[in-house]
Scaffold this motif. Structure first.
Motif, mmCIF file in Angstrom:
data_model
loop_
_atom_site.group_PDB
_atom_site.id
_atom_site.type_symbol
_atom_site.label_atom_id
_atom_site.label_comp_id
_atom_site.label_asym_id
_atom_site.label_seq_id
_atom_site.Cartn_x
_atom_site.Cartn_y
_atom_site.Cartn_z
ATOM 1 N N GLN A 151 -12.826 -13.167 -5.905
ATOM 2 C CA GLN A 151 -13.564 -14.232 -5.124
ATOM 3 C C GLN A 151 -12.954 -14.215 -3.587
ATOM 4 O OE1 GLN A 151 -13.190 -17.467 -7.783
ATOM 5 N NE2 GLN A 151 -15.487 -17.415 -8.254
ATOM 6 N N ALA A 152 -11.538 -14.420 -3.666
ATOM 7 C CA ALA A 152 -10.980 -14.134 -2.356
ATOM 8 C C ALA A 152 -11.540 -12.934 -1.653
ATOM 9 C CB ALA A 152 -9.594 -14.375 -2.473
ATOM 10 N N GLN A 153 -11.486 -11.847 -2.089
ATOM 11 C CA GLN A 153 -11.778 -10.758 -1.434
ATOM 12 C C GLN A 153 -13.156 -10.744 -1.237
ATOM 13 O OE1 GLN A 153 -11.995 -6.906 -3.480
ATOM 14 N NE2 GLN A 153 -10.407 -5.944 -1.946
ATOM 15 N N GLU A 154 -14.001 -11.130 -2.140
ATOM 16 C CA GLU A 154 -15.658 -11.520 -1.452
ATOM 17 C C GLU A 154 -15.678 -12.248 -0.270
ATOM 18 O OE1 GLU A 154 -19.619 -12.960 -3.933
ATOM 19 O OE2 GLU A 154 -17.932 -12.291 -4.926
ATOM 20 N N PHE A 155 -14.976 -13.188 -0.317
ATOM 21 C CA PHE A 155 -14.965 -14.081 0.893
ATOM 22 C C PHE A 155 -14.458 -13.533 2.107
ATOM 23 C CE2 PHE A 155 -14.033 -18.037 3.394
ATOM 24 C CZ PHE A 155 -15.248 -18.659 3.328
ATOM 25 N N CYS A 156 -13.357 -12.672 2.170
ATOM 26 C CA CYS A 156 -12.736 -11.966 3.080
ATOM 27 C C CYS A 156 -12.523 -10.442 2.785
ATOM 28 C CB CYS A 156 -11.310 -12.496 3.473
ATOM 29 S SG CYS A 156 -10.549 -11.987 4.750
ATOM 30 N N PRO A 157 -13.554 -9.541 3.136
ATOM 31 C CA PRO A 157 -13.452 -8.379 2.309
ATOM 32 C C PRO A 157 -12.187 -7.452 2.732
ATOM 33 C CG PRO A 157 -15.823 -8.858 3.160
ATOM 34 C CD PRO A 157 -14.806 -9.962 3.649
ATOM 35 N N ILE A 158 -11.648 -7.548 4.058
ATOM 36 C CA ILE A 158 -10.676 -6.874 4.383
ATOM 37 C C ILE A 158 -9.373 -6.944 3.767
ATOM 38 C CG2 ILE A 158 -11.600 -6.048 6.645
ATOM 39 C CD1 ILE A 158 -9.396 -8.120 7.898
ATOM 40 N N LEU A 159 -9.153 -8.199 2.924
ATOM 41 C CA LEU A 159 -8.032 -8.553 2.062
ATOM 42 C C LEU A 159 -7.651 -7.670 0.809
ATOM 43 C CD1 LEU A 159 -6.493 -11.204 2.161
ATOM 44 C CD2 LEU A 159 -7.779 -11.944 0.315
ATOM 45 N N ASN A 160 -6.404 -7.395 0.900
ATOM 46 C CA ASN A 160 -5.870 -6.321 -0.185
ATOM 47 C C ASN A 160 -5.485 -7.093 -1.395
ATOM 48 O OD1 ASN A 160 -4.623 -4.502 -1.353
ATOM 49 N ND2 ASN A 160 -2.923 -4.089 0.037
ATOM 50 N N ILE A 161 -6.270 -6.963 -2.400
ATOM 51 C CA ILE A 161 -6.063 -7.706 -3.585
ATOM 52 C C ILE A 161 -5.298 -6.900 -4.820
ATOM 53 C CG2 ILE A 161 -7.607 -9.725 -3.314
ATOM 54 C CD1 ILE A 161 -9.484 -8.253 -5.329
ATOM 55 N N SER A 162 -4.677 -5.801 -4.196
ATOM 56 C CA SER A 162 -4.009 -4.704 -5.066
ATOM 57 C C SER A 162 -2.860 -5.598 -5.743
ATOM 58 C CB SER A 162 -3.689 -3.391 -4.334
ATOM 59 O OG SER A 162 -2.678 -2.850 -5.097
ATOM 60 N N ARG A 163 -2.762 -5.072 -7.026
ATOM 61 C CA ARG A 163 -1.670 -5.953 -7.868
ATOM 62 C C ARG A 163 -0.272 -5.223 -7.534
ATOM 63 N NH1 ARG A 163 -2.875 -10.564 -10.100
ATOM 64 N NH2 ARG A 163 -1.199 -10.175 -11.700
ATOM 65 N N ASP A 164 -0.277 -4.006 -6.927
ATOM 66 C CA ASP A 164 0.956 -3.433 -6.917
ATOM 67 C C ASP A 164 1.837 -3.618 -5.528
ATOM 68 O OD1 ASP A 164 -0.699 -1.919 -5.559
ATOM 69 O OD2 ASP A 164 -0.405 -0.041 -6.941
ATOM 70 N N ILE A 165 1.320 -4.522 -4.675
ATOM 71 C CA ILE A 165 1.916 -4.571 -3.336
ATOM 72 C C ILE A 165 3.086 -5.791 -3.744
ATOM 73 C CG2 ILE A 165 -0.066 -4.265 -1.906
ATOM 74 C CD1 ILE A 165 -0.638 -7.119 -1.708
ATOM 75 N N ASP A 318 4.567 -7.686 9.471
ATOM 76 C CA ASP A 318 5.053 -6.805 8.082
ATOM 77 C C ASP A 318 3.882 -7.316 7.020
ATOM 78 O OD1 ASP A 318 6.911 -5.353 9.205
ATOM 79 O OD2 ASP A 318 8.614 -6.605 8.236
ATOM 80 N N ALA A 319 3.858 -8.770 6.981
ATOM 81 C CA ALA A 319 2.916 -9.243 5.991
ATOM 82 C C ALA A 319 1.369 -8.945 6.218
ATOM 83 C CB ALA A 319 3.310 -10.946 5.953
ATOM 84 N N ILE A 320 1.097 -9.302 7.617
ATOM 85 C CA ILE A 320 -0.278 -9.125 7.868
ATOM 86 C C ILE A 320 -0.761 -7.456 7.549
ATOM 87 C CG2 ILE A 320 -1.764 -8.519 10.038
ATOM 88 C CD1 ILE A 320 -1.603 -11.495 9.574
ATOM 89 N N CYS A 321 0.111 -6.688 7.930
ATOM 90 C CA CYS A 321 -0.055 -5.191 7.477
ATOM 91 C C CYS A 321 -0.266 -5.012 5.739
ATOM 92 C CB CYS A 321 0.956 -4.273 8.033
ATOM 93 S SG CYS A 321 0.823 -4.015 9.829
ATOM 94 N N GLU A 322 0.309 -5.865 5.285
ATOM 95 C CA GLU A 322 0.171 -5.632 3.730
ATOM 96 C C GLU A 322 -0.947 -6.270 3.282
ATOM 97 O OE1 GLU A 322 3.467 -5.023 0.558
ATOM 98 O OE2 GLU A 322 3.166 -7.261 0.370
ATOM 99 N N LEU A 323 -1.425 -7.436 3.953
ATOM 100 C CA LEU A 323 -2.524 -8.306 3.471
ATOM 101 C C LEU A 323 -3.717 -7.699 3.966
ATOM 102 C CD1 LEU A 323 -1.559 -12.023 3.999
ATOM 103 C CD2 LEU A 323 -1.568 -10.723 1.808
ATOM 104 N N PHE A 324 -3.734 -6.872 5.021
ATOM 105 C CA PHE A 324 -5.000 -6.596 5.745
ATOM 106 C C PHE A 324 -4.558 -5.095 6.175
ATOM 107 C CE2 PHE A 324 -4.613 -11.037 6.794
ATOM 108 C CZ PHE A 324 -5.837 -11.519 6.090
ATOM 109 N N PRO A 325 -4.594 -3.877 5.194
ATOM 110 C CA PRO A 325 -4.428 -2.598 5.740
ATOM 111 C C PRO A 325 -4.962 -2.068 6.854
ATOM 112 C CG PRO A 325 -4.399 -2.876 3.128
ATOM 113 C CD PRO A 325 -5.214 -4.179 3.802
ATOM 114 N N MET A 326 -6.315 -2.751 7.069
ATOM 115 C CA MET A 326 -7.039 -2.134 8.159
ATOM 116 C C MET A 326 -6.306 -2.377 9.519
ATOM 117 S SD MET A 326 -8.656 -4.594 9.735
ATOM 118 C CE MET A 326 -10.163 -3.961 10.644
ATOM 119 N N THR A 327 -5.242 -3.204 9.483
ATOM 120 C CA THR A 327 -4.696 -3.755 11.037
ATOM 121 C C THR A 327 -3.742 -2.744 11.226
ATOM 122 O OG1 THR A 327 -3.400 -5.174 9.812
ATOM 123 C CG2 THR A 327 -5.392 -6.052 10.373
ATOM 124 N N ARG A 328 -2.991 -1.732 10.429
ATOM 125 C CA ARG A 328 -2.044 -1.187 10.567
ATOM 126 C C ARG A 328 -2.067 -0.178 11.873
ATOM 127 N NH1 ARG A 328 -0.561 0.581 4.304
ATOM 128 N NH2 ARG A 328 -0.100 -1.676 3.625
#
Lengths: 416, 105
Positions: A151-165, A318-328
């Motif tokens: 649901q969080a990713q639906e609200f903010c589509p660029i959020l990385n909800i991968s389990r292996d970060i 570092d945190a932003i790049c992991e949470l939002f990979p499109m910002t890298r």
């Protein structure tokens, strides 16, 4: 001049030549009823509500630099009221309610945008604390809801909800009425509103001493532009509060730290909301210009330098790049620091002081912008009536002696 | 990032090896049963928070692990001098060789 569709059309059709300065630039008078020290958002709001709701119009707002040039123009403009304790909920919710009508109130577009503030949980402990906040907020009638990672990713589509970060997202709290506003416009709107009610906003006027009579009561201030008399003084000086209060012989329970923020190059709309992560020290939103606005943490040492260590920003990125990979691959355009005054319990100090006639509004720490209207509103009432406004009453200086602290540190250790 | 001289290790090391530990030379009042609420509040919460030189505690947490004290300017962030825990705060005017390189005239 009142802003309206008509005035906009009229000016547009006549070459935009008729716009007037929105506030005067007066020289200081010898005496005022009330002096406010500090022309940031909180100080200007205080002057505005004193003039509008309490009929005190002989007011000077003294500013050592330029209006809105301190933390008002340096913060990341997040607005929310999902605090843990009832005292804080009342104060910040009072403010959110004022935000909702502020543009109409001031006839000035402060660009309040309730786009939703989402706070991420990255561990079992985070999940428990976040849910505790949600339940506390709902008991107080403040909206806050739990979202699953999907649901969080639906609200903010660029959020990385991968389990292996490194710090996977286990869920989030969402306050839909939270959001952002245009920080400069808030200062300008209050300045314009206060000026029209007769308040003198005096810039480049640094307070250098506070004068008191034999009984200890304040009688005025010395400034870089000469002495100014007043029976009441409200100190709203943010990071410099300890310095100003020291002029009246008062030691404050405050320490001043640099807090950093940065913005990226502007990009097309990608970020529909505000996302905060207190655990990994990062928060981000997108301005209407398209810049991604990113907030970092404070430095570990006290300072008045208005800069901060680069490693603090890097840690956040570092945190932003992991949470939002499109910002890298985004470049950062600017970073800067503001000096925030932090109290031991991370709650503000609002009210009277041991010196008669001297009032203080400080200690907003890393999160004062959201409170600008409410803070000014209750502080004005406190100054006008010589007694704490009911919402401000728990936030007096005495709480550090009585022990009745309002410990919001868990809610706001870094991001606020 | 600041470079900080640990007085025990005798080396300038990057700030991330250190932990800031608040204002220095704050004496705990006592005995506890005779300390007033005002004195406790002053000890626990009130701070000078000066704009200028401050004496503060640091810990070389990723080095020798020991606490020491420092005088630093909060406007420039320049360390004026660092000294071992237990030593008194140095006087305002020190010989140039006692100062850190950044603080020398």
């Amino acid at each position: 001049m009142k802003f309206s569709l008509f005035s906009l059309l009229h000016q547009g059709l006549t070459g935009n030549q008729g716009w007037q300065p929105q506030w005067r630039d007066p020289a200081p008078k010898p005496a005022y009823d009330v002096i406010i020290v500090g022309a940031g958002g909180h100080g200007l709001a205080t002057a505005y509500y004193l003039a509008k709701e309490h009929g005190i119009r002989n007011i000077a707002v003294l500013e050592k630099g330029w209006l809105g040039g301190g933390n008002t123009g340096r913060n990341t403009t997040i607005i929310r009221s999902n605090y843990l304790w009832e005292e804080s909920e009342a104060l910040y919710e009072h403010s959110v309610k004022l935000w909702e009508t502020l543009s109409h109130e001031l006839n000035y577009n402060v660009m309040y945008s309730p786009r939703g503030v989402m706070m991420l949980a990255h561990s079992v402990h985070d999940v428990q604390v976040t849910k505790r906040h949600i339940h506390a907020n709902r008991l107080a009638g403040i909206d806050n809801e739990w979202l699953t990672p999907e649901q969080a990713q639906e609200f903010c589509p660029i959020l990385n909800i991968s389990r292996d970060i490194r710090y996977p997202i286990l869920g989030a709290a969402l306050q839909r009425r939270g959001g952002v506003a245009r920080h400069d416009a808030v200062a300008w709107g209050y300045a314009r509103g206060a000026d029209r009610l007769g308040v003198d906003i005096i810039q480049n006027c640094e307070v250098t001493a506070i004068r008191r009579d034999a009984s200890g009561r304040v009688t005025g201030v010395e400034t870089s532009r000469g002495p100014i008399a007043a029976r009441k003084i409200g100190v709203v000086a943010a990071g410099h509060t300890s310095v100003v209060m020291g002029m009246a012989g008062i030691r404050m329970p405050l320490e001043s730290f640099p807090l950093q923020a940065l913005v990226s190059e502007p990009v097309k709309p990608v970020m529909p909301c505000v996302v905060m992560s207190n655990t990994i020290h990062a928060y981000m939103s997108q301005s209407d210009k398209g810049e991604l606005v990113i907030g970092a943490g404070t430095d570990q040492y006290t300072s008045y330098s208005q800069t901060g260590g680069l490693h603090i920003s890097q840690h956040t990125l570092d945190a932003i790049c992991e949470l939002f990979p499109m910002t890298r691959r985004l470049r950062m355009l600017r970073n800067w620091g503001g000096i925030v005054d932090v109290t031991p319990d991370r709650s503000p100090i609002l009210g009277q002081t041991p010196v008669p006639g001297l009032f203080v509004n400080c200690g907003w720490g890393t999160g004062g912008f959201k409170a600008t209207p409410g803070s000014g509103h209750v502080f004005a009432a406190t100054i006008a009536r010589d007694e704490p406004h009911p919402i401000a009453a728990p936030f007096t200086l005495e709480r550090f002696t009585t022990g009745r602290l309002i410990d919001e540190a868990a809610a706001a250790a870094v991001a606020h | 990032m600041l470079l900080i001289r640990c007085p025990y290790c005798g080396m300038d090391r990057p700030e991330i090896e250190f932990r800031h530990a608040g204002a220095a030379h704050i004496t705990r009042p006592g005995p506890p049963d005779r300390v007033t609420d005002e004195e406790w509040a002053a000890f626990l919460y009130l701070r000078d928070n000066p704009k200028g030189r401050v004496a503060e505690r640091w810990r070389h947490i990723h080095g020798c692990g020991r606490f020491f004290n420092a005088v630093r300017d909060t406007v420039t962030d320049v360390f004026v001098v660092t000294y071992k825990a237990g030593e008194p705060r140095p006087p305002e005017s020190l010989a140039p060789e006692a100062l850190t390189p950044e603080a020398r005239p």
